[in-house]
Write a protein that holds these residues in place. Sequence first.
Motif, PDB file in Angstrom:
ATOM      1  N   HIS A  69     -11.108 -51.915  42.944  1.00  0.00           N
ATOM      2  CA  HIS A  69      -9.981 -52.603  43.552  1.00  0.00           C
ATOM      3  C   HIS A  69      -9.502 -53.779  42.716  1.00  0.00           C
ATOM      4  O   HIS A  69      -8.344 -54.169  42.804  1.00  0.00           O
ATOM      5  CB  HIS A  69     -10.342 -53.047  44.968  1.00  0.00           C
ATOM      6  N   ARG A  70     -10.379 -54.326  41.881  1.00  0.00           N
ATOM      7  CA  ARG A  70      -9.924 -55.356  40.951  1.00  0.00           C
ATOM      8  C   ARG A  70      -8.964 -54.739  39.941  1.00  0.00           C
ATOM      9  O   ARG A  70      -7.911 -55.288  39.630  1.00  0.00           O
ATOM     10  CB  ARG A  70     -11.121 -55.987  40.232  1.00  0.00           C
ATOM     11  N   GLU A  71      -9.317 -53.557  39.428  1.00  0.00           N
ATOM     12  CA  GLU A  71      -8.471 -52.875  38.457  1.00  0.00           C
ATOM     13  C   GLU A  71      -7.152 -52.441  39.086  1.00  0.00           C
ATOM     14  O   GLU A  71      -6.112 -52.400  38.440  1.00  0.00           O
ATOM     15  CB  GLU A  71      -9.201 -51.653  37.907  1.00  0.00           C
ATOM     16  N   GLY A  72      -7.192 -52.128  40.394  1.00  0.00           N
ATOM     17  CA  GLY A  72      -5.983 -51.678  41.072  1.00  0.00           C
ATOM     18  C   GLY A  72      -5.183 -52.810  41.676  1.00  0.00           C
ATOM     19  O   GLY A  72      -4.264 -52.575  42.449  1.00  0.00           O
ATOM     20  N   ASP A  73      -5.559 -54.051  41.335  1.00  0.00           N
ATOM     21  CA  ASP A  73      -4.849 -55.235  41.828  1.00  0.00           C
ATOM     22  C   ASP A  73      -4.893 -55.351  43.344  1.00  0.00           C
ATOM     23  O   ASP A  73      -3.984 -55.903  43.958  1.00  0.00           O
ATOM     24  CB  ASP A  73      -3.377 -55.238  41.368  1.00  0.00           C
ATOM     25  N   PHE A  74      -5.972 -54.840  43.960  1.00  0.00           N
ATOM     26  CA  PHE A  74      -6.106 -54.991  45.399  1.00  0.00           C
ATOM     27  C   PHE A  74      -6.618 -56.381  45.743  1.00  0.00           C
ATOM     28  O   PHE A  74      -6.372 -56.893  46.812  1.00  0.00           O
ATOM     29  CB  PHE A  74      -7.082 -53.946  45.964  1.00  0.00           C
ATOM     30  N   LEU A  75      -7.360 -56.967  44.807  1.00  0.00           N
ATOM     31  CA  LEU A  75      -7.917 -58.287  45.059  1.00  0.00           C
ATOM     32  C   LEU A  75      -7.012 -59.356  44.481  1.00  0.00           C
ATOM     33  O   LEU A  75      -6.364 -59.161  43.464  1.00  0.00           O
ATOM     34  CB  LEU A  75      -9.307 -58.402  44.414  1.00  0.00           C
ATOM     35  N   LYS A  76      -6.980 -60.503  45.127  1.00  0.00           N
ATOM     36  CA  LYS A  76      -6.184 -61.616  44.646  1.00  0.00           C
ATOM     37  C   LYS A  76      -6.770 -62.137  43.341  1.00  0.00           C
ATOM     38  O   LYS A  76      -7.974 -62.162  43.141  1.00  0.00           O
ATOM     39  CB  LYS A  76      -6.178 -62.752  45.683  1.00  0.00           C
ATOM     40  N   GLU A  77      -5.893 -62.578  42.449  1.00  0.00           N
ATOM     41  CA  GLU A  77      -6.359 -63.171  41.208  1.00  0.00           C
ATOM     42  C   GLU A  77      -6.946 -64.544  41.502  1.00  0.00           C
ATOM     43  O   GLU A  77      -6.317 -65.387  42.129  1.00  0.00           O
ATOM     44  CB  GLU A  77      -5.188 -63.314  40.223  1.00  0.00           C
ATOM     45  N   THR A  78      -8.160 -64.786  41.066  1.00  0.00           N
ATOM     46  CA  THR A  78      -8.797 -66.080  41.272  1.00  0.00           C
ATOM     47  C   THR A  78      -9.473 -66.512  39.994  1.00  0.00           C
ATOM     48  O   THR A  78      -9.625 -65.734  39.055  1.00  0.00           O
ATOM     49  CB  THR A  78      -9.859 -66.008  42.392  1.00  0.00           C
ATOM     50  N   ASP A  79      -9.881 -67.765  39.968  1.00  0.00           N
ATOM     51  CA  ASP A  79     -10.562 -68.293  38.800  1.00  0.00           C
ATOM     52  C   ASP A  79     -12.062 -68.061  38.867  1.00  0.00           C
ATOM     53  O   ASP A  79     -12.775 -68.384  37.933  1.00  0.00           O
ATOM     54  CB  ASP A  79     -10.294 -69.804  38.683  1.00  0.00           C
ATOM     55  N   VAL A  80     -12.543 -67.536  39.990  1.00  0.00           N
ATOM     56  CA  VAL A  80     -13.976 -67.326  40.138  1.00  0.00           C
ATOM     57  C   VAL A  80     -14.307 -65.868  39.887  1.00  0.00           C
ATOM     58  O   VAL A  80     -13.461 -64.987  39.983  1.00  0.00           O
ATOM     59  CB  VAL A  80     -14.460 -67.726  41.551  1.00  0.00           C
ATOM     60  N   GLU A  81     -15.564 -65.630  39.561  1.00  0.00           N
ATOM     61  CA  GLU A  81     -16.047 -64.281  39.325  1.00  0.00           C
ATOM     62  C   GLU A  81     -16.620 -63.738  40.618  1.00  0.00           C
ATOM     63  O   GLU A  81     -17.562 -64.287  41.172  1.00  0.00           O
ATOM     64  CB  GLU A  81     -17.125 -64.293  38.236  1.00  0.00           C
ATOM     65  N   ARG A  82     -16.054 -62.666  41.126  1.00  0.00           N
ATOM     66  CA  ARG A  82     -16.486 -62.088  42.398  1.00  0.00           C
ATOM     67  C   ARG A  82     -17.306 -60.839  42.143  1.00  0.00           C
ATOM     68  O   ARG A  82     -16.948 -60.008  41.315  1.00  0.00           O
ATOM     69  CB  ARG A  82     -15.271 -61.745  43.258  1.00  0.00           C
ATOM     70  N   SER A 108     -20.627 -62.296  46.465  1.00  0.00           N
ATOM     71  CA  SER A 108     -20.294 -63.696  46.242  1.00  0.00           C
ATOM     72  C   SER A 108     -18.927 -63.839  45.597  1.00  0.00           C
ATOM     73  O   SER A 108     -18.515 -63.009  44.786  1.00  0.00           O
ATOM     74  CB  SER A 108     -21.349 -64.352  45.335  1.00  0.00           C
ATOM     75  N   ASP A 109     -18.208 -64.907  45.979  1.00  0.00           N
ATOM     76  CA  ASP A 109     -16.919 -65.221  45.369  1.00  0.00           C
ATOM     77  C   ASP A 109     -17.074 -66.145  44.165  1.00  0.00           C
ATOM     78  O   ASP A 109     -16.093 -66.501  43.531  1.00  0.00           O
ATOM     79  CB  ASP A 109     -16.006 -65.914  46.395  1.00  0.00           C
ATOM     80  N   ASN A 110     -18.298 -66.556  43.877  1.00  0.00           N
ATOM     81  CA  ASN A 110     -18.493 -67.548  42.822  1.00  0.00           C
ATOM     82  C   ASN A 110     -19.788 -67.281  42.063  1.00  0.00           C
ATOM     83  O   ASN A 110     -20.752 -68.018  42.178  1.00  0.00           O
ATOM     84  CB  ASN A 110     -18.503 -68.955  43.434  1.00  0.00           C
ATOM     85  N   LEU A 111     -19.788 -66.208  41.284  1.00  0.00           N
ATOM     86  CA  LEU A 111     -20.962 -65.870  40.491  1.00  0.00           C
ATOM     87  C   LEU A 111     -21.031 -66.745  39.243  1.00  0.00           C
ATOM     88  O   LEU A 111     -20.012 -67.089  38.654  1.00  0.00           O
ATOM     89  CB  LEU A 111     -20.917 -64.403  40.069  1.00  0.00           C
ATOM     90  N   THR A 112     -22.247 -67.091  38.862  1.00  0.00           N
ATOM     91  CA  THR A 112     -22.477 -67.867  37.650  1.00  0.00           C
ATOM     92  C   THR A 112     -23.522 -67.147  36.810  1.00  0.00           C
ATOM     93  O   THR A 112     -24.527 -66.680  37.344  1.00  0.00           O
ATOM     94  CB  THR A 112     -22.998 -69.278  37.990  1.00  0.00           C
ATOM     95  N   GLU A 113     -23.277 -67.051  35.513  1.00  0.00           N
ATOM     96  CA  GLU A 113     -24.256 -66.400  34.639  1.00  0.00           C
ATOM     97  C   GLU A 113     -25.368 -67.385  34.309  1.00  0.00           C
ATOM     98  O   GLU A 113     -25.134 -68.455  33.748  1.00  0.00           O
ATOM     99  CB  GLU A 113     -23.600 -65.911  33.351  1.00  0.00           C
ATOM    100  N   VAL A 114     -26.584 -67.028  34.699  1.00  0.00           N
ATOM    101  CA  VAL A 114     -27.755 -67.865  34.451  1.00  0.00           C
ATOM    102  C   VAL A 114     -28.841 -66.991  33.841  1.00  0.00           C
ATOM    103  O   VAL A 114     -29.274 -66.013  34.449  1.00  0.00           O
ATOM    104  CB  VAL A 114     -28.280 -68.510  35.756  1.00  0.00           C
ATOM    105  N   ASN A 115     -29.252 -67.335  32.637  1.00  0.00           N
ATOM    106  CA  ASN A 115     -30.298 -66.572  31.946  1.00  0.00           C
ATOM    107  C   ASN A 115     -29.982 -65.081  31.889  1.00  0.00           C
ATOM    108  O   ASN A 115     -30.854 -64.228  32.089  1.00  0.00           O
ATOM    109  CB  ASN A 115     -31.656 -66.786  32.628  1.00  0.00           C
ATOM    110  N   GLY A 116     -28.703 -64.775  31.668  1.00  0.00           N
ATOM    111  CA  GLY A 116     -28.299 -63.383  31.516  1.00  0.00           C
ATOM    112  C   GLY A 116     -28.036 -62.641  32.806  1.00  0.00           C
ATOM    113  O   GLY A 116     -27.707 -61.457  32.784  1.00  0.00           O
TER     114      GLY A 116
END
Length: 202
Positions: free
Chosen positions: A156-169, A179-187
Amino acid sequence: MVVNEQRDLETDVSIKEIQNEMSVKELMTKDIFVVDADATVLEVAREMTDRNADSVIVVDNGDTAGIITEKDIVSKTVAKNRLPGEMSAMEIMSSPIIAIRPSTGIIEAAELMVKSDIRRLAVMDGSIILGMISYRDIMAISPGLNTILQNLIELHREGDFLKETDVERGICQRCGALSDNLTEVNGLNLCEDCSEEEGYYD
């Protein structure tokens, strides 16, 4: 197929069995917390804390009017510097409520959550609410659903179903939470709670 309330979270149920046989009625939480539309946000927050609930159904003159989640309270009162004691449930609730039938399959329910960018659905028979189902309820029955839900998010991200945001969902790679706010920690892509456990602070 009956799901035991004390089911082992690590039990792997086949995806085919889940898709073909399991409905949301078998997983939904029947203990529904309801508040009146005129209740203050402060009263709602206190009741949610006392009941250890993460959402509440709002009714107006006996009719279902909407839903309030923890996110609604934070984003619509605290973040805007509004006093919760001076706001009503009606002012911050999300409406109309997004609902599904009790016979709906859980894969379809998961897809609707992704499309609608929400984490829980009301299970309704006509105008009567029978229960609630969340992404955590769905994830708990089989680790394999983690992959399915992640694939739905990407689709749905590829199909533009989700709103564009600055966070990684997406799905936290430790606890499996959406989660609406993923953070990369230790890979690993981690949610906020798991990131804090790793000692990471933004």
